[in-house]
Design an enzyme around this catalytic site. Structure first.
Site, PDB file in Angstrom:
ATOM      1  N   GLN A  71       7.474   1.348   7.731  1.00 57.32           N
ATOM      2  CA  GLN A  71       8.581   0.508   7.280  1.00 57.32           C
ATOM      3  C   GLN A  71       9.926   1.018   7.776  1.00 57.32           C
ATOM      4  O   GLN A  71      10.036   2.085   8.384  1.00 57.32           O
ATOM      5  CB  GLN A  71       8.581   0.422   5.761  1.00 57.32           C
ATOM      6  CG  GLN A  71       7.458  -0.441   5.207  1.00 57.32           C
ATOM      7  CD  GLN A  71       7.655  -0.756   3.749  1.00 57.32           C
ATOM      8  OE1 GLN A  71       7.047  -0.133   2.893  1.00 57.32           O
ATOM      9  NE2 GLN A  71       8.492  -1.725   3.457  1.00 57.32           N
ATOM     10  N   HIS A  72      10.947   0.215   7.488  1.00 58.74           N
ATOM     11  CA  HIS A  72      12.331   0.540   7.832  1.00 58.74           C
ATOM     12  C   HIS A  72      12.467   0.667   9.354  1.00 58.74           C
ATOM     13  O   HIS A  72      11.943  -0.155  10.089  1.00 58.74           O
ATOM     14  CB  HIS A  72      12.794   1.809   7.106  1.00 58.74           C
ATOM     15  CG  HIS A  72      12.473   1.838   5.651  1.00 58.74           C
ATOM     16  ND1 HIS A  72      12.866   0.848   4.784  1.00 58.74           N
ATOM     17  CD2 HIS A  72      11.786   2.742   4.901  1.00 58.74           C
ATOM     18  CE1 HIS A  72      12.448   1.148   3.566  1.00 58.74           C
ATOM     19  NE2 HIS A  72      11.792   2.272   3.612  1.00 58.74           N
ATOM     20  N   ASP A 232       3.660  -0.838   5.717  1.00 60.73           N
ATOM     21  CA  ASP A 232       2.446  -0.062   5.483  1.00 60.73           C
ATOM     22  C   ASP A 232       2.036  -0.001   4.019  1.00 60.73           C
ATOM     23  O   ASP A 232       0.838  -0.111   3.710  1.00 60.73           O
ATOM     24  CB  ASP A 232       2.573   1.343   6.081  1.00 60.73           C
ATOM     25  CG  ASP A 232       3.840   2.083   5.658  1.00 60.73           C
ATOM     26  OD1 ASP A 232       4.606   1.555   4.820  1.00 60.73           O
ATOM     27  OD2 ASP A 232       4.067   3.190   6.175  1.00 60.73           O
TER      28      ASP A 232
END
Length: 471
Positions: A71-72, A232
């Site tokens: 992520q991010h 995820d």
């Protein structure tokens, strides 16, 4: 047999599983490593995917595929769809100062929590965009679109181009400019973060939506459906078939606690992030910096392997005769103590034994995760069932002690690639988008119970407060 593929493009590696679309049975799989570092050329993800795909026997026979990923992060693209600079990953901390400034400029933590359900930290894309605008303005000016790792990989598999950028609620909710509660981007926050610039953003697909593959240059046949993908943690929740009332504890390098719910949190402390899941629900989440390495470090200090470490911990009584370990070995973000260190408290001449030290390490780690779970339930989320996954969950000591610390029954699912499995389940859903998610068999799990030990958690909270009070 209809086959679907799930791809897990994590920080460390790429994993591919090919599953039966009806049952979820894994037919074949493959994996390949990613390069180390917090700044990576996205092409490396494609290279790893190619290797993992070959190891899995190819994907030319699958009807649908989907990507779960770290992520991010931040992937910037120019008008031609080319990568502007190497991607910054979630664990790149150069944007920490930018995050602090954004929190203040938008009006403080409560306003952030109300607007998008999160309070920015260095990991979030909004903070990385602010860093880019200030540190590399030429790259910021060249950025026509910004996306996340799973968005970019989905685009590359589908045919590329800015028009093909899609994402899902779960990953978008980790950017800092998307609200999981409303399902909408906050372009005013995007512009604030990027100093007035407004790059294009991926279209947000629903949980069962898909786009077709339009190129013959990749591993998928033209016409193959590409699911929305997921971050995820949401992918793992889908792979575990987590439902409202389920809490998930992932005990890997870090510790992550999340829960599936219909209630969107608004936590001004920033401890609970208001993320979305991959099914249309919410996934409030708390991440710690200290996970399974706490056990490894303590075992190393004691001069034993992890098996003997677990035996030592289980030989000690609950509460380790008053010995308490606060496991802030790498600082901490939940609570936000980036400069904190670990602490061993309550030491006496009689309780300083190898067994008690091992027990205190396990209890301290689990109590830090209990703190995360309590933060989530304080936001109105009900947790009735706990599932523990990740390498740390293989420890016999963790399995025996966790129910006592959490005060409830704990399930330990069998080892599995749950992010990739969740992506594959989403791909199967894309084949039948008018119905619910495919009813794949839930992973088998071992259930552990124990009498609750509230005094252990109470002593941990007191010890952690002493760390908070340090100058």
């Amino acid at each position: 047999m209809t086959l679907v593929a799930g791809i897990d493009s994590s920080t460390q590696s790429c994993k591919v599983v090919v599953c039966d679309a009806d049952s979820g049975e894994v037919v074949r799989s493959g994996s390949a490593p990613h390069p180390p570092g917090t700044e990576v050329a996205p092409s490396a993800w494609l290279d790893a995917l190619a290797v993992a795909t070959r190891a899995a026997g190819g994907l030319d026979d699958v009807a649908a595929a989907s990507v779960g990923a770290q992520q991010h992060g931040m992937v910037c693209l120019d008008r031609d769809g080319s990568v502007v600079r190497d991607a910054l990953l979630w664990n790149d901390t150069r944007s920490a100062g930018a995050a602090d400034r954004l929190v203040a400029e938008f009006g403080g933590p409560q306003r952030w929590a109300d607007a998008v359900g999160v309070v920015p930290v260095a990991a979030f894309t909004a903070a990385k965009l602010r860093w880019l605008a200030d540190a590399e303005p030429a790259h910021a000016d060249a950025t026509a679109a910004v996306c996340l790792p799973h968005d970019w990989l989905t685009s590359q598999l589908g045919g590329g181009g800015l028009d093909g950028l899609v994402t899902d609620r779960s990953d978008a909710s980790g950017t800092g400019y998307f609200s999981a509660a409303t399902g909408e981007y906050r372009t005013d926050i995007l512009e604030l973060a990027f100093r007035g610039r407004r790059p294009a953003l991926p279209r947000v697909l629903g949980p069962a939506e898909s786009v077709p593959v339009t190129t013959a240059d990749g591993p998928l046949r033209p016409g193959t459906l590409l699911g929305a993908g997921a971050g995820d943690n949401a992918g793992a929740a889908l792979g575990l078939d987590a439902r409202p009332g389920d809490g998930i504890v992932s005990l890997g390098t870090s510790g992550v606690v999340s829960a599936v719910t219909t209630t969107a949190p608004r936590d001004p402390s920033g401890i609970v992030a208001g993320f979305a899941d991959a099914t249309g629900h919410q996934l409030p989440l708390v991440c710690t910096l200290n996970g399974a390495p706490v056990l490894a470090a303590t075992a190393r200090m004691l001069g034993v392997d992890l098996g003997e470490f677990a035996r030592l911990a289980l030989a000690a009584p609950a509460g380790a005769e008053g010995l308490v370990l606060v496991p802030f070995f790498a600082g901490e973000r939940s609570p936000n103590l980036p400069n904190a260190t670990g602490s061993l408290q309550g030491v006496t001449g009689s309780n300083l034994t190898r067994e008690n030290i091992a027990r205190a390490a396990v209890e301290g780690l689990l109590c830090s995760l209990r703190f995360c779970l309590d933060a989530i339930t304080a936001q109105g989320t009900t947790v009735e069932r706990i599932l523990v996954v990740g390498g740390g969950g293989r420890s016999d000591a963790v399995r025996e002690i966790a129910p006592a610390v959490f005060g409830r029954t704990v399930d330990f699912p069998e080892d599995g690639e749950y992010v990739a499995r969740g992506a594959a389940r989403q791909a199967a859903w894309a084949l039948r988008p008018d119905g619910p998610a495919p009813a794949w068999t839930r992973p088998s799990a071992r259930t552990f119970t124990a009498a609750a030990t509230p005094e252990v958690y109470a002593r941990f909270r007191e010890a952690a407060e002493l760390v908070l009070e340090r100058p």
